[in-house]
Design an enzyme around this catalytic site. Structure first.
Site, mmCIF file in Angstrom:
data_model
loop_
_atom_site.group_PDB
_atom_site.id
_atom_site.type_symbol
_atom_site.label_atom_id
_atom_site.label_comp_id
_atom_site.label_asym_id
_atom_site.label_seq_id
_atom_site.Cartn_x
_atom_site.Cartn_y
_atom_site.Cartn_z
ATOM 1 C CG HIS A 192 -10.823 -102.280 38.174
ATOM 2 N ND1 HIS A 192 -9.842 -102.811 37.354
ATOM 3 C CD2 HIS A 192 -11.013 -101.024 37.726
ATOM 4 C CE1 HIS A 192 -8.969 -101.758 36.653
ATOM 5 N NE2 HIS A 192 -10.016 -100.736 36.891
ATOM 6 C CB CYS A 214 -10.500 -100.980 33.657
ATOM 7 S SG CYS A 214 -10.350 -99.353 33.978
ATOM 8 C CD GLU A 225 -9.173 -106.180 38.690
ATOM 9 O OE1 GLU A 225 -10.246 -106.560 38.323
ATOM 10 O OE2 GLU A 225 -8.422 -105.119 38.253
#
Lengths: 80, 264
Positions: free
Chosen positions: B225, B96, B227
């Protein structure tokens, strides 16, 4: 020396921010066809000549203030 | 799996906000991970690490352009170390805002550190901050970040950004295609091309591009993302029958697999 650098989208690139602004102005009753949004940087640069100021600001635009993929820029000296 | 011998550094600065989640994901995989602020970076040697992550957030308030200030700063201050790091084929991941940083620094898609960017991540076509789950298709599964995936596999991973519209000129796009540097594309849930269709292509990215790598493949940047799609409980289905893990985990699994095969 005060320098004004204006960074804006290159012609032909879609400007979502300008589009939304134009719509909003039309809603307020203004006869606005299109808006292009840019950024203005007013820089106080320590230099001795106008030429040097323009050269350095050009370099600043290339290195940080503009992304040449999408941005154009214009530079002018505000006072000497 | 003995991933404990691998070391990662997650960099942060004012406005970074995904550093902890990224560290948690890496540590869950067994990688020894440190979060280091830019102000403390000079006390570290980057060559002590196998992986550098530029995490998500709003570094320097997204001033000038998202990622521009951090990109220039970090690659000016640490140029020598980073050049060596990249040349040695070590891994660098930008997520990002981290992707924006790598683009603005001229590190992606080029080889080495360029003076001016070749691509841009511009304001989303919708002019909105887009925060939603998207579907990605794996275009290149031969990078260290996608080894554990199948080519053509569809992953569901969330995005959250206002400036993610991938832009470049035709010549660079052709080069990216030829070099297999397009890693992820936004697609329909069934894996078919989105062809710019909103909201599947959430930001108007050219050619539906969601993530790219450099020619060597050791640097990758992506807007989504991974994560945030790591644990099953992070997924929208978490309340019903939560899957054990999210698709984002595969990015981290790939990194481990790569390191295990390449680092003794």
């Amino acid at each position: 020396m005060k320098i004004r650098a204006e960074v804006r989208l290159k012609p032909g690139h879609f400007d979502p921010e300008g589009d939304v602004t134009a719509k909003s102005l039309r809603e307020l009753g203004f006869p606005v066809d299109a808006v292009k949004v840019g950024k203005v940087y007013v820089l106080d640069v320590k230099v001795n000549s106008k030429e040097e100021a323009l050269r350095l600001t050009e370099e600043m635009c290339r290195k940080l203030l503009a992304n040449p993929v999408k941005d154009d820029y214009t530079i002018e000296v505000l006072n000497t | 799996m003995d991933a404990g011998k691998f070391r990662a550094i997650v960099l942060r600065t004012g406005g970074t906000n995904c550093d902890l989640e990224t560290k948690i994901a890496l540590e869950e995989m067994g990688v020894k991970t440190e979060i280091v602020h830019m102000n403390k970076i000079e006390s570290k040697s980057l060559l002590d690490y196998h992986l550098i992550v530029f995490p998500g957030g709003f570094s320097y308030g997204d001033y000038v352009r998202a990622g521009a200030v951090w990109g220039k700063r970090v690659f000016t201050r640490l140029r020598e170390q980073l050049e060596k790091f990249i040349d040695e084929g070590r891994l660098m991941l930008g997520i990002c805002n981290g992707f924006q940083v790598l683009v603005e620094a001229g590190v992606l898609p080029g080889d080495g550190i360029g003076e001016t960017p070749l691509v841009a991540l511009a304001t989303n076509s919708s002019a909105k901050y887009e925060c939603r789950w998207v579907w990605l298709r794996v275009e290149n599964n031969r990078t260290p970040f996608t080894l554990a995936m199948e080519k053509g596999e569809v992953l569901k991973i969330p995005i959250g950004h206002a400036e993610g519209r991938f832009l470049t000129d035709e010549k660079t796009l052709e080069k990216l295609k030829e070099g297999s540097q397009i890693v992820f594309k936004y697609v329909l849930p069934n894996g078919e091309d989105a062809n710019g269709l909103y909201p599947y292509n959430p930001n108007g990215s050219l050619y539906d591009i969601a993530g790219i790598c450099n020619r060597n493949g050791n640097i990758m940047g992506m807007m989504p993302h991974p994560e945030r799609a790591f644990f099953g409980w992070q997924l929208p289905e978490w309340g019903e029958a939560p899957p054990e893990r999210g698709d984002g985990r595969k990015v981290f699994e790939s990194v481990i697999e790569y390191l295990e095969n390449n680092i003794s």
